[in-house]
Design a protein around this motif. Structure first.
Motif, PDB file in Angstrom:
ATOM      1  N   ASP A 229      32.397 -37.127  80.866  1.00  0.00           N
ATOM      2  CA  ASP A 229      33.091 -37.684  82.033  1.00  0.00           C
ATOM      3  C   ASP A 229      33.932 -36.633  82.739  1.00  0.00           C
ATOM      4  O   ASP A 229      34.130 -36.693  83.963  1.00  0.00           O
ATOM      5  CB  ASP A 229      33.988 -38.857  81.607  1.00  0.00           C
ATOM      6  N   LYS A 230      34.433 -35.670  81.983  1.00  0.00           N
ATOM      7  CA  LYS A 230      35.254 -34.596  82.562  1.00  0.00           C
ATOM      8  C   LYS A 230      34.410 -33.427  83.076  1.00  0.00           C
ATOM      9  O   LYS A 230      34.953 -32.471  83.629  1.00  0.00           O
ATOM     10  CB  LYS A 230      36.242 -34.076  81.514  1.00  0.00           C
ATOM     11  N   GLY A 231      33.113 -33.490  82.838  1.00  0.00           N
ATOM     12  CA  GLY A 231      32.240 -32.420  83.283  1.00  0.00           C
ATOM     13  C   GLY A 231      32.258 -31.185  82.405  1.00  0.00           C
ATOM     14  O   GLY A 231      31.829 -30.112  82.826  1.00  0.00           O
ATOM     15  N   LYS A 232      32.721 -31.328  81.154  1.00  0.00           N
ATOM     16  CA  LYS A 232      32.779 -30.187  80.251  1.00  0.00           C
ATOM     17  C   LYS A 232      31.393 -29.884  79.684  1.00  0.00           C
ATOM     18  O   LYS A 232      30.715 -30.783  79.196  1.00  0.00           O
ATOM     19  CB  LYS A 232      33.746 -30.459  79.098  1.00  0.00           C
ATOM     20  N   VAL A 233      31.012 -28.626  79.720  1.00  0.00           N
ATOM     21  CA  VAL A 233      29.723 -28.217  79.174  1.00  0.00           C
ATOM     22  C   VAL A 233      29.825 -27.980  77.670  1.00  0.00           C
ATOM     23  O   VAL A 233      28.907 -28.315  76.915  1.00  0.00           O
ATOM     24  CB  VAL A 233      29.206 -26.941  79.879  1.00  0.00           C
ATOM     25  N   ILE A 234      30.937 -27.432  77.220  1.00  0.00           N
ATOM     26  CA  ILE A 234      31.168 -27.213  75.790  1.00  0.00           C
ATOM     27  C   ILE A 234      32.159 -28.258  75.300  1.00  0.00           C
ATOM     28  O   ILE A 234      33.282 -28.336  75.791  1.00  0.00           O
ATOM     29  CB  ILE A 234      31.731 -25.810  75.512  1.00  0.00           C
ATOM     30  N   SER A 235      31.742 -29.065  74.344  1.00  0.00           N
ATOM     31  CA  SER A 235      32.591 -30.116  73.796  1.00  0.00           C
ATOM     32  C   SER A 235      32.904 -29.797  72.340  1.00  0.00           C
ATOM     33  O   SER A 235      31.989 -29.632  71.524  1.00  0.00           O
ATOM     34  CB  SER A 235      31.888 -31.476  73.894  1.00  0.00           C
ATOM     35  N   ILE A 236      34.200 -29.704  72.019  1.00  0.00           N
ATOM     36  CA  ILE A 236      34.634 -29.374  70.658  1.00  0.00           C
ATOM     37  C   ILE A 236      35.509 -30.514  70.157  1.00  0.00           C
ATOM     38  O   ILE A 236      36.684 -30.615  70.528  1.00  0.00           O
ATOM     39  CB  ILE A 236      35.410 -28.049  70.625  1.00  0.00           C
ATOM     40  N   PRO A 237      34.982 -31.402  69.342  1.00  0.00           N
ATOM     41  CA  PRO A 237      35.779 -32.516  68.823  1.00  0.00           C
ATOM     42  C   PRO A 237      36.810 -32.055  67.797  1.00  0.00           C
ATOM     43  O   PRO A 237      36.527 -31.171  66.985  1.00  0.00           O
ATOM     44  CB  PRO A 237      34.736 -33.426  68.157  1.00  0.00           C
ATOM     45  N   GLY A 238      37.981 -32.684  67.835  1.00  0.00           N
ATOM     46  CA  GLY A 238      39.001 -32.425  66.836  1.00  0.00           C
ATOM     47  C   GLY A 238      39.965 -31.329  67.249  1.00  0.00           C
ATOM     48  O   GLY A 238      39.545 -30.208  67.582  1.00  0.00           O
ATOM     49  N   ALA A 239      41.272 -31.656  67.216  1.00  0.00           N
ATOM     50  CA  ALA A 239      42.293 -30.680  67.588  1.00  0.00           C
ATOM     51  C   ALA A 239      42.227 -29.448  66.695  1.00  0.00           C
ATOM     52  O   ALA A 239      42.448 -28.308  67.157  1.00  0.00           O
ATOM     53  CB  ALA A 239      43.679 -31.327  67.505  1.00  0.00           C
ATOM     54  N   GLN A 240      41.930 -29.634  65.405  1.00  0.00           N
ATOM     55  CA  GLN A 240      41.891 -28.510  64.477  1.00  0.00           C
ATOM     56  C   GLN A 240      40.825 -27.494  64.863  1.00  0.00           C
ATOM     57  O   GLN A 240      41.017 -26.272  64.733  1.00  0.00           O
ATOM     58  CB  GLN A 240      41.692 -28.995  63.035  1.00  0.00           C
ATOM     59  N   TYR A 241      39.691 -27.992  65.375  1.00  0.00           N
ATOM     60  CA  TYR A 241      38.616 -27.084  65.761  1.00  0.00           C
ATOM     61  C   TYR A 241      38.857 -26.466  67.143  1.00  0.00           C
ATOM     62  O   TYR A 241      38.414 -25.338  67.396  1.00  0.00           O
ATOM     63  CB  TYR A 241      37.273 -27.806  65.699  1.00  0.00           C
ATOM     64  N   LYS A 242      39.523 -27.179  68.012  1.00  0.00           N
ATOM     65  CA  LYS A 242      39.922 -26.578  69.292  1.00  0.00           C
ATOM     66  C   LYS A 242      40.837 -25.388  69.044  1.00  0.00           C
ATOM     67  O   LYS A 242      40.712 -24.333  69.680  1.00  0.00           O
ATOM     68  CB  LYS A 242      40.614 -27.620  70.177  1.00  0.00           C
ATOM     69  N   VAL A 243      41.783 -25.545  68.110  1.00  0.00           N
ATOM     70  CA  VAL A 243      42.696 -24.454  67.782  1.00  0.00           C
ATOM     71  C   VAL A 243      41.925 -23.291  67.150  1.00  0.00           C
ATOM     72  O   VAL A 243      42.104 -22.122  67.528  1.00  0.00           O
ATOM     73  CB  VAL A 243      43.808 -24.943  66.828  1.00  0.00           C
ATOM     74  N   LEU A 244      41.051 -23.592  66.184  1.00  0.00           N
ATOM     75  CA  LEU A 244      40.301 -22.544  65.498  1.00  0.00           C
ATOM     76  C   LEU A 244      39.445 -21.728  66.469  1.00  0.00           C
ATOM     77  O   LEU A 244      39.414 -20.498  66.398  1.00  0.00           O
ATOM     78  CB  LEU A 244      39.405 -23.154  64.418  1.00  0.00           C
ATOM     79  N   THR A 245      38.747 -22.415  67.359  1.00  0.00           N
ATOM     80  CA  THR A 245      37.878 -21.688  68.289  1.00  0.00           C
ATOM     81  C   THR A 245      38.676 -20.916  69.323  1.00  0.00           C
ATOM     82  O   THR A 245      38.267 -19.826  69.751  1.00  0.00           O
ATOM     83  CB  THR A 245      36.905 -22.649  68.988  1.00  0.00           C
TER      84      THR A 245
END
Length: 270
Positions: A229-245
């Protein structure tokens, strides 16, 4: 089961159709249920015909969704061609979810198994996306979700598996530019550890992974939908993985490899 079969259904023309690979358990099953709940009929693709029929029954009873069944081994050219033929008839939604990892080290792995992994994780994704896009672009409407992995963003969690998922991410990102303005969306979904049968099937010991690193399938699908819905091409579920990446993109690769070997058990994974 390696034989390929198709069971067509006579669905109302007004209902959109979604094709999901690997839907008989885990993330693929959750995608199938979610899409059925949104009014889609399904094309279900996996090797186990009995499990496909059981899922089709559940989707019909639970959501009123009709399902086509394609029992196919995506590691074979014959299996992939069966799915390609169906995609060329047109679908509105494609979820390339099927994929697998293996245990052991690369230099001891069976070359045929490595090739099968490449064919399922990469070749099938490329061919199925190519088969689905022409009708989507012509209709100016459609969605392709390619299930990748955080392993494709953070080097060190195995060799061939990480490499296959890195391809899926780069492939999806590259296509997103060409699809801009066509009405067709593409997403590379990059989850971390999910509570499914994936690691058990691969023979990978995961008991040392901290509990906070695990995601559930509902969370992953919900994040995927929100990011579409936001138009994101790369989707990373989970705050912990957003931080890691995010951290992984800013520190030296040698540090990333050490961390992923520590947290993600890079050894013993092919």
């Amino acid at each position: 089961m390696t034989a390929e079969s198709i069971e067509p259904v006579s669905a109302p023309a007004s209902r959109p159709v979604a094709l999901v690979t690997g839907p008989t358990s885990g993330l693929g099953g959750e995608f199938a249920r979610h899409l059925a709940s949104r009014g889609y009929d399904l094309v279900l693709v996996a090797r186990n015909e009995l499990k496909l029929r059981a899922l089709a029954d559940d989707l019909r009873v639970g959501f009123g969704a009709n399902s086509e069944i394609i029992a196919a081994d995506l590691a074979t050219s014959a299996g992939r061609e069966t799915v390609i033929a169906r995609l060329e008839l047109g679908v509105e939604y494609l979820v390339n979810n099927a994929g697998f990892g293996t245990s052991g080290e690369f230099w001891t792995a069976d070359p045929e198994l490595l090739q099968s992994q490449l064919d399922v994780n990469v070749t099938a994704v490329m061919h199925f996306t190519r088969a689905a896009l022409p009708s989507m672009v012509a209709a100016a409407k459609g969605t392709v979700i390619n299930v990748a992995s955080v392993a494709g963003l953070l080097a060190g969690r195995g060799s061939t598996y990480s490499a296959s998922k890195a391809y899926v991410i780069s492939f999806s990102e590259g296509l997103s530019g060409g699809l801009a303005g066509t009405g067709v969306q593409i997403q590379a979904l990059c989850p971390g550890f999910i509570k499914t049968e994936f690691h058990q099937r691969a023979g990978i010991e995961m008991s040392s992974i901290p509990s906070f690193m695990w995601l559930n399938v509902e969370q992953v699908v919900q994040t995927s939908m929100k990011d579409l819905d936001k138009g994101k091409v790369i989707s990373i579920p989970g705050a912990q993985y957003k931080v890691l990446t995010a951290v992984g993109s800013k520190v030296p690769k040698s540090v990333v490899r050490k961390l992923t070997n520590l947290v993600g058990r890079g050894r013993g994974r092919t």
